[in-house]
Write an enzyme that holds these catalytic residues in place. Structure first.
Site, mmCIF file in Angstrom:
data_model
loop_
_atom_site.group_PDB
_atom_site.id
_atom_site.type_symbol
_atom_site.label_atom_id
_atom_site.label_comp_id
_atom_site.label_asym_id
_atom_site.label_seq_id
_atom_site.Cartn_x
_atom_site.Cartn_y
_atom_site.Cartn_z
ATOM 1 N N TYR A 1 -55.214 -50.974 25.127
ATOM 2 C CA TYR A 1 -54.282 -51.621 24.196
ATOM 3 C C TYR A 1 -53.833 -52.949 24.790
ATOM 4 O O TYR A 1 -53.778 -53.113 26.014
ATOM 5 C CB TYR A 1 -53.086 -50.707 23.904
ATOM 6 C CG TYR A 1 -52.112 -51.286 22.912
ATOM 7 C CD1 TYR A 1 -52.537 -51.681 21.639
ATOM 8 C CD2 TYR A 1 -50.770 -51.455 23.237
ATOM 9 C CE1 TYR A 1 -51.647 -52.231 20.726
ATOM 10 C CE2 TYR A 1 -49.875 -51.997 22.335
ATOM 11 C CZ TYR A 1 -50.325 -52.389 21.082
ATOM 12 O OH TYR A 1 -49.448 -52.940 20.188
ATOM 13 N N TYR B 1 -43.518 -49.718 25.473
ATOM 14 C CA TYR B 1 -44.829 -49.190 25.856
ATOM 15 C C TYR B 1 -44.833 -48.662 27.285
ATOM 16 O O TYR B 1 -45.739 -47.951 27.698
ATOM 17 C CB TYR B 1 -45.911 -50.249 25.659
ATOM 18 C CG TYR B 1 -47.300 -49.655 25.510
ATOM 19 C CD1 TYR B 1 -47.621 -48.882 24.401
ATOM 20 C CD2 TYR B 1 -48.271 -49.847 26.486
ATOM 21 C CE1 TYR B 1 -48.885 -48.319 24.259
ATOM 22 C CE2 TYR B 1 -49.537 -49.292 26.349
ATOM 23 C CZ TYR B 1 -49.833 -48.528 25.240
ATOM 24 O OH TYR B 1 -51.078 -47.961 25.096
#
Length: 286
Positions: free
Chosen positions: A150, A160
């Site tokens: 990602y 995240y």
């Protein structure tokens, strides 16, 4: 529509849990394109998920394995070759998990034992997988190996957490191992940086709905779906990409090249108007 891109090829798919998994979609597409596959996940995931349903649909063998265990990986690659009758032509690594995120630990208050698990499951397992395969000479000449990553490995995304560190390490392993394996066996090792996708794992990220919407507004082509990611993986497994290796391949509708889109700016400006309305909806000036 099938193009027989993987006709006669053998592959191992890590990480399929249910029909919301990208790995599940990749398995389906690989078989549609003529491949024979082995499915693998942890023993617990195999019991909790619906991998048997996928195995039946794709005529695949299921071999449970903990991707962090060298012993399990050794057994997997040996048994997979026996089951399919030859060396492995492609592998998908779709393994990721952060205990810190599950426990809602923020990045400036990480539990380091949890961090070690995050790195082991989400990145170091990729190195273990490749090292075991190489020592067993389990991959065929010119095989293709992919891992899912990602864009948070390159840019900071709120929430995240330590997964960003894991994805950075994952991509580094692809480059370092890609050089060695490419030089010796022409094995290609790449990572695919996918759009936010509504999978079981992705949906567990705090604020994922907002992240998905933001990415979709910013991307000129919109977010890439799990099915579209499966199409991309099939192409990367095929002989059409024989000279692509050691790359982080962005499959995100153009998000990774954007600064600000019209849709994103429109929504941003709208938030100011919304923030300056009274309880009756009237704009407050000043």
């Amino acid at each position: 529509m099938s193009f027989n891109l993987l006709k006669g090829k053998r592959g191992i798919i890590f990480g399929a849990l249910n029909d919301a998994s990208i790995a599940w979609k990749v398995a389906e597409r690989a078989v549609e394109e003529g491949a024979q596959i082995v499915l693998t996940n942890t023993a617990v995931a195999c019991r909790m998920g619906t991998i048997d349903e996928l195995a039946k649909k794709t005529n695949a063998t299921v071999i449970p394995a903990d991707a962090t265990s060298v012993e399990d990986l050794t057994n997997l690659f040996e048994k997979a070759q026996e089951a399919m009758g030859g060396k492995i032509d492609f592998v998908l690594h779709s393994c990721a998990m952060s205990v810190n995120m599950r426990k809602k630990r923020t990045y400036d208050d990480l539990d380091y034992s949890f961090l070690n698990k995050t790195l082991d499951i989400s990145a170091i397992s990729f190195h273990k997988m490749l090292q075991v395969a190489k020592k067993l000479d389990a991959l065929s000449e010119g095989a293709s190996v992919l891992a899912l990553t990602y864009v948070a490995s390159h840019r900071t995304f709120f929430g995240y957490n330590d997964m960003a560190d894991a994805k950075s390490l994952l991509e580094s392993i692809a480059r370092s191992f890609g050089y060695i394996y490419g030089r010796e066996k022409h094995v290609r090792i790449n990572t695919i940086s996918q759009s936010p996708t509504f999978t079981t794992a992705g949906s567990g990220i705090k604020g994922f709905d907002g992240l998905y919407d933001f990415s979709d507004r910013m991307s000129p082509l919109g977010n890439a779906s799990a099915d579209e990611c499966a199409d991309y993986c099939v192409v990367m497994f095929s002989d059409l990409t024989r000279k692509v290796t050691m790359q982080t391949l962005f499959h995100d509708g153009g998000f990774s090249s954007m600064g600000m889109s019209l849709r994103g700016m429109t929504q941003y400006n709208k938030s100011f108007i919304d923030d300056n309305r009274d309880e009756n909806g009237k704009i407050i000036y000043g």
